[in-house]
Design a protein around this motif. Sequence first.
Motif, PDB file in Angstrom:
ATOM      1  N   ALA A 217     -11.912 -31.330 -32.711  1.00  0.00           N
ATOM      2  CA  ALA A 217     -11.375 -31.740 -31.412  1.00  0.00           C
ATOM      3  C   ALA A 217      -9.876 -31.983 -31.548  1.00  0.00           C
ATOM      4  CB  ALA A 217     -12.081 -33.001 -30.927  1.00  0.00           C
ATOM      5  N   HIS A 218      -9.092 -31.348 -30.690  1.00  0.00           N
ATOM      6  CA  HIS A 218      -7.643 -31.536 -30.714  1.00  0.00           C
ATOM      7  C   HIS A 218      -7.307 -32.901 -30.102  1.00  0.00           C
ATOM      8  CE1 HIS A 218      -3.590 -30.503 -31.314  1.00  0.00           C
ATOM      9  NE2 HIS A 218      -3.319 -29.899 -30.177  1.00  0.00           N
ATOM     10  N   VAL A 219      -6.053 -33.290 -30.194  1.00  0.00           N
ATOM     11  CA  VAL A 219      -5.660 -34.614 -29.697  1.00  0.00           C
ATOM     12  C   VAL A 219      -5.872 -34.750 -28.196  1.00  0.00           C
ATOM     13  CG1 VAL A 219      -4.010 -35.050 -31.555  1.00  0.00           C
ATOM     14  CG2 VAL A 219      -3.231 -33.872 -29.476  1.00  0.00           C
ATOM     15  N   ASN A 220      -5.832 -33.631 -27.458  1.00  0.00           N
ATOM     16  CA  ASN A 220      -6.024 -33.679 -26.007  1.00  0.00           C
ATOM     17  C   ASN A 220      -7.394 -33.136 -25.598  1.00  0.00           C
ATOM     18  OD1 ASN A 220      -5.251 -31.094 -26.812  1.00  0.00           O
ATOM     19  ND2 ASN A 220      -4.115 -30.644 -24.946  1.00  0.00           N
ATOM     20  N   TYR A 221      -8.362 -33.183 -26.509  1.00  0.00           N
ATOM     21  CA  TYR A 221      -9.724 -32.737 -26.208  1.00  0.00           C
ATOM     22  C   TYR A 221     -10.375 -33.657 -25.190  1.00  0.00           C
ATOM     23  CZ  TYR A 221     -14.737 -31.907 -26.823  1.00  0.00           C
ATOM     24  OH  TYR A 221     -16.063 -31.640 -26.604  1.00  0.00           O
ATOM     25  N   ARG A 222     -11.030 -33.050 -24.210  1.00  0.00           N
ATOM     26  CA  ARG A 222     -11.885 -33.781 -23.273  1.00  0.00           C
ATOM     27  C   ARG A 222     -13.123 -32.944 -23.023  1.00  0.00           C
ATOM     28  NH1 ARG A 222      -7.580 -33.933 -19.372  1.00  0.00           N
ATOM     29  NH2 ARG A 222      -9.112 -33.092 -17.890  1.00  0.00           N
ATOM     30  N   GLU A 223     -14.216 -33.592 -22.701  1.00  0.00           N
ATOM     31  CA  GLU A 223     -15.455 -32.859 -22.441  1.00  0.00           C
ATOM     32  C   GLU A 223     -15.283 -31.913 -21.259  1.00  0.00           C
ATOM     33  OE1 GLU A 223     -20.240 -33.752 -21.936  1.00  0.00           O
ATOM     34  OE2 GLU A 223     -18.790 -35.352 -21.569  1.00  0.00           O
ATOM     35  N   ASP A 224     -14.469 -32.316 -20.268  1.00  0.00           N
ATOM     36  CA  ASP A 224     -14.270 -31.483 -19.078  1.00  0.00           C
ATOM     37  C   ASP A 224     -13.046 -30.576 -19.200  1.00  0.00           C
ATOM     38  OD1 ASP A 224     -12.424 -33.528 -18.994  1.00  0.00           O
ATOM     39  OD2 ASP A 224     -12.534 -33.796 -16.824  1.00  0.00           O
ATOM     40  N   ALA A 225     -12.327 -30.635 -20.311  1.00  0.00           N
ATOM     41  CA  ALA A 225     -11.177 -29.763 -20.552  1.00  0.00           C
ATOM     42  C   ALA A 225     -11.083 -29.547 -22.058  1.00  0.00           C
ATOM     43  CB  ALA A 225      -9.895 -30.381 -20.000  1.00  0.00           C
ATOM     44  N   ILE A 226     -11.878 -28.609 -22.546  1.00  0.00           N
ATOM     45  CA  ILE A 226     -11.998 -28.409 -23.991  1.00  0.00           C
ATOM     46  C   ILE A 226     -10.672 -27.926 -24.575  1.00  0.00           C
ATOM     47  CG2 ILE A 226     -13.085 -26.955 -25.762  1.00  0.00           C
ATOM     48  CD1 ILE A 226     -15.628 -27.033 -24.047  1.00  0.00           C
ATOM     49  N   ARG A 227     -10.229 -28.636 -25.599  1.00  0.00           N
ATOM     50  CA  ARG A 227      -9.071 -28.226 -26.390  1.00  0.00           C
ATOM     51  C   ARG A 227      -9.443 -28.469 -27.849  1.00  0.00           C
ATOM     52  NH1 ARG A 227      -8.242 -26.435 -22.221  1.00  0.00           N
ATOM     53  NH2 ARG A 227      -6.372 -26.484 -20.896  1.00  0.00           N
ATOM     54  N   THR A 228      -9.794 -27.407 -28.534  1.00  0.00           N
ATOM     55  CA  THR A 228     -10.135 -27.524 -29.945  1.00  0.00           C
ATOM     56  C   THR A 228      -9.006 -26.974 -30.796  1.00  0.00           C
ATOM     57  OG1 THR A 228     -11.315 -25.408 -29.846  1.00  0.00           O
ATOM     58  CG2 THR A 228     -12.625 -27.421 -29.586  1.00  0.00           C
ATOM     59  N   GLY A 229      -8.945 -27.459 -32.016  1.00  0.00           N
ATOM     60  CA  GLY A 229      -7.990 -26.953 -32.983  1.00  0.00           C
ATOM     61  C   GLY A 229      -8.732 -26.160 -34.040  1.00  0.00           C
ATOM     62  N   VAL A 230      -8.429 -24.865 -34.140  1.00  0.00           N
ATOM     63  CA  VAL A 230      -9.040 -24.007 -35.150  1.00  0.00           C
ATOM     64  C   VAL A 230      -8.107 -24.025 -36.358  1.00  0.00           C
ATOM     65  CG1 VAL A 230      -9.929 -21.715 -35.680  1.00  0.00           C
ATOM     66  CG2 VAL A 230     -10.075 -22.615 -33.340  1.00  0.00           C
ATOM     67  N   LEU A 231      -8.612 -24.548 -37.469  1.00  0.00           N
ATOM     68  CA  LEU A 231      -7.769 -24.900 -38.604  1.00  0.00           C
ATOM     69  C   LEU A 231      -8.104 -24.058 -39.828  1.00  0.00           C
ATOM     70  CD1 LEU A 231      -6.836 -28.503 -39.702  1.00  0.00           C
ATOM     71  CD2 LEU A 231      -7.650 -26.859 -41.390  1.00  0.00           C
ATOM     72  N   LEU A 232      -7.099 -23.347 -40.295  1.00  0.00           N
ATOM     73  CA  LEU A 232      -7.161 -22.679 -41.593  1.00  0.00           C
ATOM     74  C   LEU A 232      -6.438 -23.570 -42.593  1.00  0.00           C
ATOM     75  CD1 LEU A 232      -7.272 -20.176 -43.605  1.00  0.00           C
ATOM     76  CD2 LEU A 232      -4.968 -19.702 -42.762  1.00  0.00           C
ATOM     77  N   CYS A 233      -7.125 -23.996 -43.641  1.00  0.00           N
ATOM     78  CA  CYS A 233      -6.511 -24.847 -44.663  1.00  0.00           C
ATOM     79  C   CYS A 233      -6.507 -24.127 -45.997  1.00  0.00           C
ATOM     80  CB  CYS A 233      -7.253 -26.173 -44.790  1.00  0.00           C
ATOM     81  SG  CYS A 233      -6.518 -27.285 -46.021  1.00  0.00           S
ATOM     82  N   ILE A 234      -5.353 -24.157 -46.665  1.00  0.00           N
ATOM     83  CA  ILE A 234      -5.213 -23.600 -48.011  1.00  0.00           C
ATOM     84  C   ILE A 234      -4.769 -24.741 -48.912  1.00  0.00           C
ATOM     85  CG2 ILE A 234      -4.129 -21.815 -49.421  1.00  0.00           C
ATOM     86  CD1 ILE A 234      -3.292 -20.472 -46.712  1.00  0.00           C
ATOM     87  N   ASN A 235      -5.614 -25.150 -49.828  1.00  0.00           N
ATOM     88  CA  ASN A 235      -5.279 -26.282 -50.700  1.00  0.00           C
ATOM     89  C   ASN A 235      -4.088 -25.976 -51.596  1.00  0.00           C
ATOM     90  OD1 ASN A 235      -7.518 -27.508 -49.621  1.00  0.00           O
ATOM     91  ND2 ASN A 235      -8.717 -27.516 -51.498  1.00  0.00           N
ATOM     92  N   GLY A 236      -4.024 -24.743 -52.104  1.00  0.00           N
ATOM     93  CA  GLY A 236      -3.004 -24.423 -53.099  1.00  0.00           C
ATOM     94  C   GLY A 236      -1.772 -23.788 -52.493  1.00  0.00           C
ATOM     95  N   THR A 237      -0.904 -24.579 -51.886  1.00  0.00           N
ATOM     96  CA  THR A 237       0.359 -24.034 -51.366  1.00  0.00           C
ATOM     97  C   THR A 237       1.524 -24.818 -51.971  1.00  0.00           C
ATOM     98  OG1 THR A 237       0.146 -25.356 -49.348  1.00  0.00           O
ATOM     99  CG2 THR A 237      -0.667 -23.119 -49.253  1.00  0.00           C
ATOM    100  N   GLY A 238       1.986 -25.858 -51.276  1.00  0.00           N
ATOM    101  CA  GLY A 238       3.119 -26.614 -51.791  1.00  0.00           C
ATOM    102  C   GLY A 238       2.878 -27.186 -53.180  1.00  0.00           C
ATOM    103  N   ILE A 239       1.638 -27.526 -53.471  1.00  0.00           N
ATOM    104  CA  ILE A 239       1.347 -28.062 -54.796  1.00  0.00           C
ATOM    105  C   ILE A 239       1.546 -26.985 -55.863  1.00  0.00           C
ATOM    106  CG2 ILE A 239      -1.145 -27.595 -54.798  1.00  0.00           C
ATOM    107  CD1 ILE A 239      -1.462 -30.401 -56.088  1.00  0.00           C
ATOM    108  N   MET A 240       1.333 -25.699 -55.492  1.00  0.00           N
ATOM    109  CA  MET A 240       1.621 -24.598 -56.415  1.00  0.00           C
ATOM    110  C   MET A 240       3.119 -24.487 -56.640  1.00  0.00           C
ATOM    111  SD  MET A 240       0.105 -22.056 -58.125  1.00  0.00           S
ATOM    112  CE  MET A 240       1.070 -21.173 -59.359  1.00  0.00           C
ATOM    113  N   ASN A 241       3.887 -24.610 -55.580  1.00  0.00           N
ATOM    114  CA  ASN A 241       5.347 -24.561 -55.697  1.00  0.00           C
ATOM    115  C   ASN A 241       5.853 -25.741 -56.527  1.00  0.00           C
ATOM    116  OD1 ASN A 241       7.758 -23.124 -54.890  1.00  0.00           O
ATOM    117  ND2 ASN A 241       8.259 -24.877 -53.602  1.00  0.00           N
TER     118      ASN A 241
END
Length: 494
Positions: free
Chosen positions: A287-311
């Motif tokens: 659920a995104h920060v502005n999610y509501r049952e009558d106005a769906i706003r979801t956040g589709v999240l791609l997460c990569i653990n190994g980024t800045g920590i690799m750098n």
Amino acid sequence: MYFLGIDIGTSSVKVSIVEASSQQKICSTQYPAVEAPIYSPQPNWAEQDPLDWWSYFKQALSKANATGLYDPKQITAIGIAYQMHGLVVVDKDQQVLRNAIIWCDSRAVALGNKAFEEIGKEFNLNHHLNSPGNFTASKLAWVKANEPEIYHKIDKIMLPGDFIAMKLSGSISTSISALSEGVFWDFQQNELSTTLMDYYGFDSKLIPSVLPVFAEHGQIKKAVAEELGLSSTVTINYKAGDQPNNALSLNVLQPGEVAATAGTSGVIYGVSDQLIADRESRVNTFAHVNYREDAIRTGVLLCINGTGIMNSWGRKLLGKDLSYDRINAMAATSPIGSKGLQVVPFGNGAERMLNNQLVGASISSIDLNRHETSDILRAIQEGIAFAFRYGLDIMRENGLYPQMIRAGHANLFMSPVFRDSFVGATNVPVEVYDHDGSVGAALGAGIGSGYYSDLTEAFRSLKPVYTVEPQYVEQYEENYQQWKEILEIKINSK
């Protein structure tokens, strides 16, 4: 009048002071100056002490107050952003019972995968939009199974930002957005998932009060206000995970808008008006920060653990006495493709987009007569960019086709090599803004306190600093396909 934004990161805690009427950042500080420790008592474990976050916040705020650029007594509202998916547990006296199990800890993967199968794949995807995987609910199940003496003392469970709010106010609360990121929320029933709670044997009393993201989550305790130099009337008016909050800070709120970050981990976060569920849970929907049952706003999240920590690992290994600016300049002296060197950056726990596999990091095709430090540094940043491209292709499979990506001028997006590699590999332009998570949290506090009439008003002054357009796309594509072959060999060998 000012708003205070707090960003509880993995590497440090950052605070920003924003002037309410102009929406301008007055100052930002962080603590510690170098990366905060992650404790790993066993392979693939990752923990931090929540009391360290509290100490870091106090020291960061002290540094900000010491600038003399504002009157701390004129801060009226606080917003909090935080590293997602962590687990903090406290007893009835609000005492921490164990270290927090943070987002990149992989110990609960097997429990989450088992729940995915036994509750049922279709049910999980339809109701939770995700596999329980390695999220907060599964981390709590691990504590229940392996540390029963601690589990039975738990009064409330929290995410990292909830803990800081508790220390400030003595109040404990959560939100639909927070519960969804822990995979506790049933989107079909629009309530706490009784199915998951019953499956794991959790008492619903462990869950704090559920409030809107933009709401009063407590008033600062008088003693804490005195210690911090703040007014005792200050309220906490906003809490969100770092990625929904980063999207907020970049005004990514409506369907089709996309944000990216590349800190310790890397994320592409797209907003949808659908309840999207990836069939393999390689990307996740909350659920995104502005999610509501009558106005769906979801956040589709791609997460990569190994980024800045690799750098960061590359810097520690090859140039620990050098600044990141100098590291970036050295990387820029190597040509596109890093003279054939390839880096796979997945060395920071199980990667969700790789079906929770522990693929590990690697450096391939080393030529001892040709390759220098600059080539390795560039190959690291290109490898991270290729990991983003791999993940973006998964998001495209799920119907998200960004035409523009917004990012803050921070972390890896401060590197010209990374920026050019990112847009070249993805073939998507990037708008870069001088905003970060702590500024977004401060503006969120302004929204939650009612100072701004709506979300649009809170970002009326937001403008990109510059835009990076794709160049050398064919060259990056050729290098990406070579990188992808190496990755797929590693995946298939597991």
